[in-house]
Design a protein around this motif. Structure first.
Motif, PDB file in Angstrom:
ATOM      1  N   THR A   1       0.818  -1.206   0.000  1.00 13.83           N
ATOM      2  CA  THR A   1       0.000   0.000   0.000  1.00 13.83           C
ATOM      3  C   THR A   1       0.856   1.261   0.000  1.00 13.83           C
ATOM      4  O   THR A   1       0.326   2.358  -0.067  1.00 13.83           O
ATOM      5  CB  THR A   1      -0.917   0.033   1.233  1.00 13.83           C
ATOM      6  N   ILE A   2       2.187   1.090   0.079  1.00 10.56           N
ATOM      7  CA  ILE A   2       3.078   2.241   0.075  1.00 10.56           C
ATOM      8  C   ILE A   2       4.181   2.037  -0.961  1.00 10.56           C
ATOM      9  O   ILE A   2       4.481   0.916  -1.355  1.00 10.56           O
ATOM     10  CB  ILE A   2       3.723   2.480   1.463  1.00 10.56           C
ATOM     11  N   SER A   3       4.750   3.158  -1.392  1.00 14.98           N
ATOM     12  CA  SER A   3       5.879   3.125  -2.328  1.00 14.98           C
ATOM     13  C   SER A   3       7.034   3.892  -1.687  1.00 14.98           C
ATOM     14  O   SER A   3       6.911   5.094  -1.413  1.00 14.98           O
ATOM     15  CB  SER A   3       5.485   3.774  -3.657  1.00 14.98           C
ATOM     16  N   ILE A   4       8.137   3.202  -1.430  1.00 18.88           N
ATOM     17  CA  ILE A   4       9.244   3.797  -0.686  1.00 18.88           C
ATOM     18  C   ILE A   4      10.196   4.531  -1.630  1.00 18.88           C
ATOM     19  O   ILE A   4      10.601   3.998  -2.656  1.00 18.88           O
ATOM     20  CB  ILE A   4      10.018   2.711   0.087  1.00 18.88           C
ATOM     21  N   ASP A   5      10.540   5.752  -1.239  1.00 14.07           N
ATOM     22  CA  ASP A   5      11.526   6.525  -1.982  1.00 14.07           C
ATOM     23  C   ASP A   5      12.912   6.341  -1.362  1.00 14.07           C
ATOM     24  O   ASP A   5      13.859   5.935  -2.034  1.00 14.07           O
ATOM     25  CB  ASP A   5      11.134   8.008  -1.979  1.00 14.07           C
ATOM     26  N   GLN A   6      13.038   6.644  -0.059  1.00 20.31           N
ATOM     27  CA  GLN A   6      14.312   6.520   0.641  1.00 20.31           C
ATOM     28  C   GLN A   6      14.050   6.035   2.070  1.00 20.31           C
ATOM     29  O   GLN A   6      13.032   6.389   2.676  1.00 20.31           O
ATOM     30  CB  GLN A   6      15.033   7.876   0.726  1.00 20.31           C
ATOM     31  N   ALA A   7      14.960   5.261   2.617  1.00 20.36           N
ATOM     32  CA  ALA A   7      14.851   4.815   4.006  1.00 20.36           C
ATOM     33  C   ALA A   7      16.243   4.560   4.554  1.00 20.36           C
ATOM     34  O   ALA A   7      17.140   4.107   3.827  1.00 20.36           O
ATOM     35  CB  ALA A   7      13.996   3.553   4.112  1.00 20.36           C
ATOM     36  N   ILE A   8      16.419   4.869   5.837  1.00 21.95           N
ATOM     37  CA  ILE A   8      17.730   4.691   6.459  1.00 21.95           C
ATOM     38  C   ILE A   8      17.554   4.496   7.959  1.00 21.95           C
ATOM     39  O   ILE A   8      16.545   4.924   8.541  1.00 21.95           O
ATOM     40  CB  ILE A   8      18.637   5.919   6.170  1.00 21.95           C
TER      41      ILE A   8
ATOM     42  N   THR B   1      -2.250   9.223  -2.301  1.00 20.92           N
ATOM     43  CA  THR B   1      -1.846  10.423  -3.042  1.00 20.92           C
ATOM     44  C   THR B   1      -0.959  11.346  -2.214  1.00 20.92           C
ATOM     45  O   THR B   1      -0.695  12.479  -2.630  1.00 20.92           O
ATOM     46  CB  THR B   1      -3.093  11.215  -3.495  1.00 20.92           C
ATOM     47  N   SER B   2      -0.495  10.897  -1.060  1.00 20.38           N
ATOM     48  CA  SER B   2       0.290  11.756  -0.180  1.00 20.38           C
ATOM     49  C   SER B   2       1.710  11.223  -0.011  1.00 20.38           C
ATOM     50  O   SER B   2       1.925  10.018   0.077  1.00 20.38           O
ATOM     51  CB  SER B   2      -0.377  11.869   1.198  1.00 20.38           C
ATOM     52  N   ASP B   3       2.650  12.162   0.053  1.00 19.80           N
ATOM     53  CA  ASP B   3       4.043  11.843   0.348  1.00 19.80           C
ATOM     54  C   ASP B   3       4.287  12.086   1.833  1.00 19.80           C
ATOM     55  O   ASP B   3       3.847  13.115   2.385  1.00 19.80           O
ATOM     56  CB  ASP B   3       4.995  12.719  -0.473  1.00 19.80           C
ATOM     57  N   TYR B   4       4.986  11.162   2.477  1.00 22.19           N
ATOM     58  CA  TYR B   4       5.221  11.256   3.915  1.00 22.19           C
ATOM     59  C   TYR B   4       6.699  11.140   4.241  1.00 22.19           C
ATOM     60  O   TYR B   4       7.462  10.476   3.529  1.00 22.19           O
ATOM     61  CB  TYR B   4       4.487  10.136   4.661  1.00 22.19           C
ATOM     62  N   LEU B   5       7.079  11.760   5.365  1.00 23.11           N
ATOM     63  CA  LEU B   5       8.364  11.488   6.010  1.00 23.11           C
ATOM     64  C   LEU B   5       8.032  10.863   7.353  1.00 23.11           C
ATOM     65  O   LEU B   5       7.380  11.487   8.195  1.00 23.11           O
ATOM     66  CB  LEU B   5       9.184  12.761   6.208  1.00 23.11           C
ATOM     67  N   PHE B   6       8.471   9.632   7.547  1.00 24.40           N
ATOM     68  CA  PHE B   6       8.221   8.902   8.782  1.00 24.40           C
ATOM     69  C   PHE B   6       9.483   8.913   9.623  1.00 24.40           C
ATOM     70  O   PHE B   6      10.572   8.609   9.127  1.00 24.40           O
ATOM     71  CB  PHE B   6       7.800   7.467   8.459  1.00 24.40           C
TER      72      PHE B   6
ATOM     73  N   ARG C   1       4.881  11.414  11.871  1.00 30.32           N
ATOM     74  CA  ARG C   1       4.780  11.327  10.415  1.00 30.32           C
ATOM     75  C   ARG C   1       4.402  12.699   9.869  1.00 30.32           C
ATOM     76  O   ARG C   1       3.412  13.289  10.299  1.00 30.32           O
ATOM     77  CB  ARG C   1       3.745  10.274   9.998  1.00 30.32           C
ATOM     78  N   ILE C   2       5.212  13.184   8.949  1.00 31.42           N
ATOM     79  CA  ILE C   2       4.985  14.497   8.351  1.00 31.42           C
ATOM     80  C   ILE C   2       4.351  14.303   6.983  1.00 31.42           C
ATOM     81  O   ILE C   2       4.905  13.602   6.124  1.00 31.42           O
ATOM     82  CB  ILE C   2       6.305  15.271   8.216  1.00 31.42           C
ATOM     83  N   ASP C   3       3.201  14.894   6.782  1.00 34.61           N
ATOM     84  CA  ASP C   3       2.523  14.839   5.489  1.00 34.61           C
ATOM     85  C   ASP C   3       3.153  15.910   4.603  1.00 34.61           C
ATOM     86  O   ASP C   3       2.788  17.092   4.681  1.00 34.61           O
ATOM     87  CB  ASP C   3       1.022  15.086   5.676  1.00 34.61           C
ATOM     88  N   LEU C   4       4.115  15.514   3.792  1.00 32.82           N
ATOM     89  CA  LEU C   4       4.845  16.462   2.957  1.00 32.82           C
ATOM     90  C   LEU C   4       3.949  17.109   1.915  1.00 32.82           C
ATOM     91  O   LEU C   4       4.153  18.276   1.539  1.00 32.82           O
ATOM     92  CB  LEU C   4       6.017  15.752   2.281  1.00 32.82           C
ATOM     93  N   THR C   5       2.951  16.374   1.449  1.00 30.96           N
ATOM     94  CA  THR C   5       2.022  16.923   0.452  1.00 30.96           C
ATOM     95  C   THR C   5       1.194  18.045   1.054  1.00 30.96           C
ATOM     96  O   THR C   5       1.028  19.111   0.454  1.00 30.96           O
ATOM     97  CB  THR C   5       1.097  15.811  -0.086  1.00 30.96           C
ATOM     98  N   GLU C   6       0.696  17.835   2.269  1.00 32.84           N
ATOM     99  CA  GLU C   6      -0.083  18.879   2.943  1.00 32.84           C
ATOM    100  C   GLU C   6       0.800  20.060   3.315  1.00 32.84           C
ATOM    101  O   GLU C   6       0.384  21.220   3.197  1.00 32.84           O
ATOM    102  CB  GLU C   6      -0.760  18.322   4.197  1.00 32.84           C
TER     103      GLU C   6
END
Length: 342
Positions: A2-9, A120-125, A159-164
């Motif tokens: 249900t998610i698509s990962i861009d970067q993780a560390i 439809t939202s990009d997040y920083l977790f 969790r930061i909603d980067l889209t919002e």
């Protein structure tokens, strides 16, 4: 997925032999994409389903009124491609280390940072995870002890909603966070390191919504069944939005209620003294009162569905008593045994 990962560390904050906290920084993003996907998928589901989350924004923080903007400044540089993800996460780790150093209760942990997309939202977790030991049986039936990340018991996460944040920079709720246990402020340092302050009182908004619904049904001369249908419609809509990770939208809720002939709820809620925002996060624990009555005190606890009030459950406010018709079978059995024994 249900998610698509861009970067993780993952970075580690450890305590040395002198009791000082140190950062052990990973020099590159996580490479095991399958393991990272499974972990973040699980964390996304756990976090989204967490009840009672708080909501806030980057703003003035602390007793001195100063804005702690180091994290948000680094985030802005990362989003403007002035900082790479590894550098941004490394700076964040050191900010967290500095904040943790002010306290004597922490021994550090593993700082997970991940950018991903859901719907439809990009997040920083951002989460500080602890390791937990467990026993494993090897092929030769020998026992061995292993450490693993304790994902199910996550307590320090935001969790930061980067889209919002990009679309509505003046929003007061683009950061969500797990609240600490009642009466404890141990988790406050986690918000301090990000410079996050609470912006939306979720429980208060949901309580006001519940009051507006009760006043609305009582003012429309509805039957008991019609009133309960409205309550359940509101509850079902709100819990569905919560499960999806979306806000309650008053206009959309009114459209849902229009199916029951209640198409004036939005005007009613805005015309009163409820001080409701047009959109706000759901709090299931508060909204559950639309369907259930419950309470405890003095060694007595009681809970029943709202549609039983006035039918199977009779409340007399004058004598301060409740009469229950049709005692649940398991409770009746316990009572009968006790009476028989006496």
């Amino acid at each position: 997925m249900t998610i698509s990962i861009d970067q993780a560390i993952i970075h580690e904050i450890t305590q040395d032999s002198q009791g000082k906290l140190r950062c052990r920084l990973r020099p590159q993003p996580l490479l095991n994409s399958q393991a990272a996907e499974h972990m973040l998928e699980e964390l996304h589901q756990i976090y989204t389903s967490k009840a009672g989350k708080g909501f806030g924004y980057f703003g003035v923080h602390g007793e001195d009124g100063e804005a702690n903007s180091a994290f948000s400044d680094a985030l802005t540089k990362y989003r403007d491609n002035e900082l790479g993800f590894v550098e941004f996460s490394g700076q964040s780790s050191k900010l967290l280390q500095d904040e943790l150093s002010k306290y004597d209760f922490s021994q550090g942990g593993f700082l997970l940072m991940a950018c991903y997309t859901s719907i439809t939202s990009d997040y920083l977790f951002v989460a500080l995870l602890n390791a937990k030991s467990s026993m494993t049986v090897l092929d030769d039936m020998e026992l061995t002890e292993n450490n693993h990340l304790d994902l199910s018991n996550i307590q320090l996460a935001a969790r930061i909603d980067l889209t919002e944040l990009q679309a509505e920079p003046d929003s007061k709720k683009y950061i969500s966070f797990i609240r600490g246990r009642a009466g404890r402020k141990v988790a406050d340092f986690f918000l301090d390191f990000m410079g996050c302050v609470e912006g939306v009182n979720t429980k208060s908004q949901n309580k006001s919504l519940m009051n507006a619904v009760e006043d609305f049904v009582s003012g429309n001369e509805l039957t008991k069944e019609e009133s309960q249908q409205v309550r359940e419609k509101v509850y079902d809509y709100c819990t569905e939005r919560s499960d999806e990770g979306n806000d309650i939208d008053l206009k959309q809720l009114t459209e849902e209620l229009s199916e029951t002939g209640m198409d004036s709820f939005y005007d009613f809620a805005n015309g009163g003294e409820y001080e409701l925002d047009d959109a706000f996060p759901a709090d299931k624990a508060t909204l559950r009162q639309l369907k259930k009555f419950s309470g405890a005190g003095g060694g007595v606890s009681l809970s029943f569905d709202g549609n039983h009030l006035g039918d199977r459950v009779i409340y007399d406010p004058i004598s301060n008593t409740i009469m229950i018709k049709g005692v649940p079978a398991n409770l009746k059995d316990q009572l009968d045994r006790r009476l028989k024994g006496e």
